[in-house]
Write a protein that holds these residues in place. Structure first.
Motif, PDB file in Angstrom:
ATOM      1  N   GLN A   1      28.806  48.697  45.085  1.00  0.00           N
ATOM      2  CA  GLN A   1      29.417  48.958  43.780  1.00  0.00           C
ATOM      3  C   GLN A   1      29.226  47.781  42.830  1.00  0.00           C
ATOM      4  O   GLN A   1      29.037  47.969  41.624  1.00  0.00           O
ATOM      5  CB  GLN A   1      30.900  49.275  43.953  1.00  0.00           C
ATOM      6  CG  GLN A   1      31.156  50.607  44.644  1.00  0.00           C
ATOM      7  CD  GLN A   1      32.628  50.852  44.895  1.00  0.00           C
ATOM      8  OE1 GLN A   1      33.400  51.013  43.955  1.00  0.00           O
ATOM      9  NE2 GLN A   1      33.025  50.873  46.164  1.00  0.00           N
TER      10      GLN A   1
ATOM     11  N   ILE B   1      24.156  58.412  45.897  1.00  0.00           N
ATOM     12  CA  ILE B   1      24.256  57.024  46.369  1.00  0.00           C
ATOM     13  C   ILE B   1      23.049  56.669  47.230  1.00  0.00           C
ATOM     14  O   ILE B   1      22.486  55.568  47.122  1.00  0.00           O
ATOM     15  CB  ILE B   1      25.565  56.819  47.159  1.00  0.00           C
ATOM     16  CG1 ILE B   1      26.763  56.784  46.203  1.00  0.00           C
ATOM     17  CG2 ILE B   1      25.517  55.528  47.971  1.00  0.00           C
ATOM     18  CD1 ILE B   1      26.796  55.565  45.289  1.00  0.00           C
TER      19      ILE B   1
ATOM     20  N   TYR C   1      34.613  62.528  46.363  1.00  0.00           N
ATOM     21  CA  TYR C   1      33.381  61.986  46.956  1.00  0.00           C
ATOM     22  C   TYR C   1      32.858  63.010  47.967  1.00  0.00           C
ATOM     23  O   TYR C   1      33.295  63.085  49.096  1.00  0.00           O
ATOM     24  CB  TYR C   1      33.687  60.662  47.649  1.00  0.00           C
ATOM     25  CG  TYR C   1      32.487  59.756  47.881  1.00  0.00           C
ATOM     26  CD1 TYR C   1      31.429  60.148  48.703  1.00  0.00           C
ATOM     27  CD2 TYR C   1      32.425  58.500  47.290  1.00  0.00           C
ATOM     28  CE1 TYR C   1      30.344  59.324  48.913  1.00  0.00           C
ATOM     29  CE2 TYR C   1      31.337  57.654  47.495  1.00  0.00           C
ATOM     30  CZ  TYR C   1      30.309  58.064  48.310  1.00  0.00           C
ATOM     31  OH  TYR C   1      29.230  57.239  48.521  1.00  0.00           O
TER      32      TYR C   1
ATOM     33  N   THR D   1      27.715  63.393  45.846  1.00  0.00           N
ATOM     34  CA  THR D   1      27.903  61.978  45.535  1.00  0.00           C
ATOM     35  C   THR D   1      27.165  61.115  46.548  1.00  0.00           C
ATOM     36  O   THR D   1      26.505  60.134  46.186  1.00  0.00           O
ATOM     37  CB  THR D   1      29.403  61.636  45.544  1.00  0.00           C
ATOM     38  OG1 THR D   1      30.113  62.574  44.736  1.00  0.00           O
ATOM     39  CG2 THR D   1      29.641  60.234  45.006  1.00  0.00           C
TER      40      THR D   1
ATOM     41  N   ARG E   1      29.073  56.366  36.539  1.00  0.00           N
ATOM     42  CA  ARG E   1      27.999  55.364  36.522  1.00  0.00           C
ATOM     43  C   ARG E   1      26.704  55.949  37.093  1.00  0.00           C
ATOM     44  O   ARG E   1      25.605  55.676  36.576  1.00  0.00           O
ATOM     45  CB  ARG E   1      28.429  54.135  37.326  1.00  0.00           C
ATOM     46  CG  ARG E   1      27.402  53.009  37.385  1.00  0.00           C
ATOM     47  CD  ARG E   1      27.071  52.454  36.023  1.00  0.00           C
ATOM     48  NE  ARG E   1      26.249  51.242  36.123  1.00  0.00           N
ATOM     49  CZ  ARG E   1      25.543  50.733  35.125  1.00  0.00           C
ATOM     50  NH1 ARG E   1      25.555  51.329  33.927  1.00  0.00           N
ATOM     51  NH2 ARG E   1      24.844  49.624  35.303  1.00  0.00           N
TER      52      ARG E   1
ATOM     53  N   TYR F   1      36.763  46.051  44.271  1.00  0.00           N
ATOM     54  CA  TYR F   1      36.170  47.297  44.738  1.00  0.00           C
ATOM     55  C   TYR F   1      36.677  47.641  46.134  1.00  0.00           C
ATOM     56  O   TYR F   1      36.880  46.766  46.967  1.00  0.00           O
ATOM     57  CB  TYR F   1      34.642  47.204  44.779  1.00  0.00           C
ATOM     58  CG  TYR F   1      34.007  46.937  43.433  1.00  0.00           C
ATOM     59  CD1 TYR F   1      34.095  47.873  42.411  1.00  0.00           C
ATOM     60  CD2 TYR F   1      33.331  45.748  43.191  1.00  0.00           C
ATOM     61  CE1 TYR F   1      33.519  47.634  41.180  1.00  0.00           C
ATOM     62  CE2 TYR F   1      32.758  45.503  41.961  1.00  0.00           C
ATOM     63  CZ  TYR F   1      32.857  46.439  40.957  1.00  0.00           C
ATOM     64  OH  TYR F   1      32.288  46.200  39.736  1.00  0.00           O
TER      65      TYR F   1
ATOM     66  N   ALA G   1      29.432  54.063  49.523  1.00  0.00           N
ATOM     67  CA  ALA G   1      29.528  53.075  48.449  1.00  0.00           C
ATOM     68  C   ALA G   1      30.411  51.918  48.902  1.00  0.00           C
ATOM     69  O   ALA G   1      31.626  51.930  48.723  1.00  0.00           O
ATOM     70  CB  ALA G   1      30.080  53.714  47.183  1.00  0.00           C
TER      71      ALA G   1
ATOM     72  N   TYR H   1      27.366  48.531  39.215  1.00  0.00           N
ATOM     73  CA  TYR H   1      27.962  48.309  37.902  1.00  0.00           C
ATOM     74  C   TYR H   1      27.344  47.118  37.163  1.00  0.00           C
ATOM     75  O   TYR H   1      27.740  46.824  36.031  1.00  0.00           O
ATOM     76  CB  TYR H   1      29.470  48.086  38.042  1.00  0.00           C
ATOM     77  CG  TYR H   1      30.233  49.336  38.434  1.00  0.00           C
ATOM     78  CD1 TYR H   1      30.348  50.408  37.564  1.00  0.00           C
ATOM     79  CD2 TYR H   1      30.836  49.445  39.686  1.00  0.00           C
ATOM     80  CE1 TYR H   1      31.050  51.550  37.918  1.00  0.00           C
ATOM     81  CE2 TYR H   1      31.541  50.579  40.058  1.00  0.00           C
ATOM     82  CZ  TYR H   1      31.639  51.633  39.164  1.00  0.00           C
ATOM     83  OH  TYR H   1      32.333  52.772  39.519  1.00  0.00           O
TER      84      TYR H   1
ATOM     85  N   ASN I   1      34.875  56.989  38.377  1.00  0.00           N
ATOM     86  CA  ASN I   1      34.116  55.919  37.732  1.00  0.00           C
ATOM     87  C   ASN I   1      32.744  55.760  38.383  1.00  0.00           C
ATOM     88  O   ASN I   1      31.739  55.537  37.700  1.00  0.00           O
ATOM     89  CB  ASN I   1      34.890  54.606  37.810  1.00  0.00           C
ATOM     90  CG  ASN I   1      36.182  54.649  37.021  1.00  0.00           C
ATOM     91  OD1 ASN I   1      36.314  55.428  36.078  1.00  0.00           O
ATOM     92  ND2 ASN I   1      37.144  53.824  37.395  1.00  0.00           N
ATOM     93  N   LEU I   2      32.719  55.857  39.707  1.00  0.00           N
ATOM     94  CA  LEU I   2      31.456  55.758  40.438  1.00  0.00           C
ATOM     95  C   LEU I   2      30.505  56.869  40.021  1.00  0.00           C
ATOM     96  O   LEU I   2      29.326  56.628  39.742  1.00  0.00           O
ATOM     97  CB  LEU I   2      31.729  55.837  41.941  1.00  0.00           C
ATOM     98  CG  LEU I   2      30.522  55.719  42.877  1.00  0.00           C
ATOM     99  CD1 LEU I   2      30.145  54.255  43.057  1.00  0.00           C
ATOM    100  CD2 LEU I   2      30.836  56.350  44.241  1.00  0.00           C
ATOM    101  N   GLN I   3      31.014  58.093  39.945  1.00  0.00           N
ATOM    102  CA  GLN I   3      30.187  59.233  39.574  1.00  0.00           C
ATOM    103  C   GLN I   3      29.691  59.109  38.128  1.00  0.00           C
ATOM    104  O   GLN I   3      28.541  59.437  37.826  1.00  0.00           O
ATOM    105  CB  GLN I   3      30.983  60.531  39.757  1.00  0.00           C
ATOM    106  CG  GLN I   3      31.282  60.848  41.213  1.00  0.00           C
ATOM    107  CD  GLN I   3      32.245  62.009  41.375  1.00  0.00           C
ATOM    108  OE1 GLN I   3      33.097  62.244  40.516  1.00  0.00           O
ATOM    109  NE2 GLN I   3      32.106  62.734  42.473  1.00  0.00           N
TER     110      GLN I   3
ATOM    111  N   SER J   1      38.586  55.758  41.163  1.00  0.00           N
ATOM    112  CA  SER J   1      37.456  54.931  41.603  1.00  0.00           C
ATOM    113  C   SER J   1      36.222  55.787  41.837  1.00  0.00           C
ATOM    114  O   SER J   1      35.095  55.395  41.502  1.00  0.00           O
ATOM    115  CB  SER J   1      37.819  54.178  42.891  1.00  0.00           C
ATOM    116  OG  SER J   1      38.869  53.267  42.666  1.00  0.00           O
TER     117      SER J   1
END
Length: 607
Positions: A417, A397, A389, A393, A374, A356, A412, A421, A370-372, A367
């Motif tokens: 992270q 977070i 980001y 976002t 999740r 990460y 993040a 996840y 994928n974060l968004q 990256s």
């Protein structure tokens, strides 16, 4: 007003020139700039007042608005506000408002006028018609927040207007709000703030072409402005820089040929990354401040100026590592602060989990996507991943950090992270309940004319907070309390009997009850209380609505359409939980159904 008109005229003239020359009217430039125009258009205050040559409206190619020489704005594209990845909290806050403009009418306009009048921006009668006086009041409030004066009450503007901290016209908060709209600008930044920075530089004679993008030419012009003050030619427009740039004492460009964009901008070795100390400004200071904020050593925003607060934050970091507290950041210390394993304030350094990278506002790529994705999966956001980001976002977070019991930085980190996840990641099921409005140990009872005691006091307090009850909270259910209950019943569309039965009280202490300025229905609805085993067309309609809102699966009632079965009762309880009932009661009361079939039900819709 005279100064603002001057700036708008200058902006309009330059837009026209750009269209004629083809300088900034390309599809690509317009598409890049439009999204920022739809939100928070900041208009600094110009100081020169050129005479307009003619009263002509100027329309920029592909622009969603037009501006005439007096600074009047006409919206051309009603779908101005861009959509995309949105935090749940932000969406819920804005979704309760509808954009209002000249010619609109109704209860929402009436609420708007009432709030503007309460704050001193509007002096006419509350008529429910969005007329020119209402438009002028909206423009005045827009100016408070540094927005382009469109006269249109967007959802975001109404969210600011109805907020408890909205400044009253002429107050100290109002004056402070007008002076707090600058943000640090640097290479790569895009938007209306950059465009107006360029307009102002050009107005003062600095070689700069307005494009809306902070490019090399803009950086050169910014550097020249610094040079006029006898300091190093930094390429960053800090908050302090912009305050001086838009002041009446701002220095004009002193070169004989102000159109020479090839003028040399002096440089200095001090602009290179060396030791950062008090008085330094620039992008390196911003990077340092951003990381110190993330780690908890510095509060506020990264303004690009190494001030006393920044020096104290550096000293605190040095203290954390047991170093000499100099308040200066040499290259070695900067590396420690910017490193992934830098210790947070008051904690021991932690190791970065493998796989990460640090993600924060400005980060882009897979990256972030994928974060968004999740965050959407866990219920902290809606929409589709954008890979950018942004503020939405960061808000999502922060909500995750809140539920996880972490510091709410909006950044993040690698550690965050790893948790996000994992199977242990907390889900955002509902917002925090507001059950503290009624004590859990106090039993509810039906209240009516003649009732007294603590239950009546809590009822009066709640009615007063919602704007229905006036006078002293005395615990006596008299005429004033009865009339307040009737007014609320009228607003939500149930029979106006003035009695606060248990179902009514369950509803009134929820978050789904409207304030006195909001009206669900204009007439009484024909809803009856529904419980397990009841049947009929009204049960079927409610099942359809619960299904549309995501609380009831069609398969769960395939054999029981029109009958209140166990699955329907569970769906009712789930919806009541989302409405923040004190406790679910398995009964679909008339009050519950009035909310369920109102347009506000979208606030509890499950995606």
């Amino acid at each position: 007003m005279r100064n603002r008109a001057a700036l708008f005229f200058l902006a309009a003239s330059l837009m026209l020139l750009a269209v004629v020359l083809g300088g900034c009217s390309s599809q690509e430039d317009s598409a890049q700039f439009q999204p920022d125009l739809s939100v928070d258009i900041f208009v600094p205050y110009a100081t020169a007042t050129p005479e307009p040559e003619k009263e002509e409206e100027v329309v920029s190619n592909n622009s969603p608005f037009s501006i005439n020489s007096e600074g009047d704005v006409t919206i051309l594209d009603p779908n101005w506000v861009s959509s995309g990845f949105t935090s749940v909290d932000g969406e819920n806050n804005e979704s309760q408002y509808t954009q209002l403009k000249l010619g609109d009418s109704g209860q929402e306009v009436q609420n708007l006028q009432a709030r503007l009048k309460e704050l001193g921006y509007y002096e006419a009668e509350v008529s429910g018609v969005f007329d020119t006086q209402t438009e002028s009041a909206v423009k005045l409030f827009e100016l408070t927040y540094g927005n382009m004066q469109t006269g249109t009450a967007t959802a975001k503007l109404q969210m600011l207007l109805f907020a408890s901290n909205a400044p009253a016209y002429g107050s100290a908060e109002y004056e402070a709000a007008r002076s707090q709209h600058y943000t640090t600008l640097q290479r790569g930044d895009v938007g209306s703030s950059v465009l107006l920075l360029q307009y102002r530089l050009m107005e003062l004679g600095y070689p700069c072409t307005p494009t809306g993008t902070f490019d090399e030419q803009t950086a050169r012009a910014v550097g020249l402005f610094y040079v006029e003050y006898g300091v190093n030619a930094y390429e960053i427009a800090s908050v302090q820089f912009q305050e001086e740039l838009f002041s009446e004492t701002a220095k004009v460009y002193s070169k004989a040929d102000p159109g020479d964009i090839t003028a040399d901008v002096p440089t200095t070795e001090e602009n290179e990354v060396t030791t950062l100390r008090a008085g330094n400004i620039g992008t390196h200071v911003i990077s340092l401040q951003t990381r110190l904020i993330e780690l908890g050593y510095l509060q506020g925003e990264a303004n690009g100026t190494f001030d006393e607060a920044t020096a104290e934050a550096v000293r605190a970091f040095q203290r954390q590592l047991g170093m000499a507290e100099t308040g200066e950041a040499d290259l070695e210390l900067q590396e420690k602060i910017l490193s992934a394993d830098a210790p947070v304030f008051g904690a021991e350094p932690t190791q970065k989990p493998e796989g990460y990278e640090l993600l924060q506002i400005g980060s882009q790529g897979d990256s972030v996507s994928n974060l968004q994705a999740r965050l959407i999966e866990l219920g902290y956001a809606k929409g589709s991943p954008t890979g950018n980001y942004d503020d939405h976002t960061a808000t999502a977070i922060r909500k995750f950090q809140e539920l996880a019991g972490l510091e709410q930085t909006g950044v993040a980190t690698a550690d965050l992270q790893e948790l996000l996840y994992s199977d242990q990641a907390p889900r955002n099921a509902t917002q925090e309940s507001t059950t503290s409005r009624y004590p859990s140990g106090l039993e509810m009872e039906e209240l009516a004319q003649g009732s007294s005691g603590d239950p009546v006091k809590y009822l009066q307090t709640r009615l007063k907070a919602l704007g229905y009850f006036e006078g002293e909270v005395d615990g006596e259910y008299g005429n004033r309390t009865e009339e307040a209950v009737k007014d609320l019943q009228q607003n939500i569309g149930v029979e106006e009997d003035g009695v606060a039965d248990i179902c009514f009280q369950q509803y009134i202490y929820s978050d789904a009850v409207p304030k006195s300025t909001v009206e669900f229905f204009t007439r009484t609805q024909e809803f009856r209380d529904l419980a397990l085993g009841d049947s009929g067309e009204d049960v079927e309609q409610m099942q359809k609505q619960l299904n549309a809102l995501g609380y009831l699966e069609a398969d769960a009632v395939s054999d029981s359409v029109g009958t209140m079965n166990e699955a329907t009762v569970e769906a009712v309880n789930a919806a009541q939980t989302a409405m923040h009932y004190l406790s679910t009661d398995s009964i679909a009361s008339a009050e519950f159904q009035c909310f369920l079939f109102s347009r506000y039900a979208q606030l509890i819709q499950v995606e």
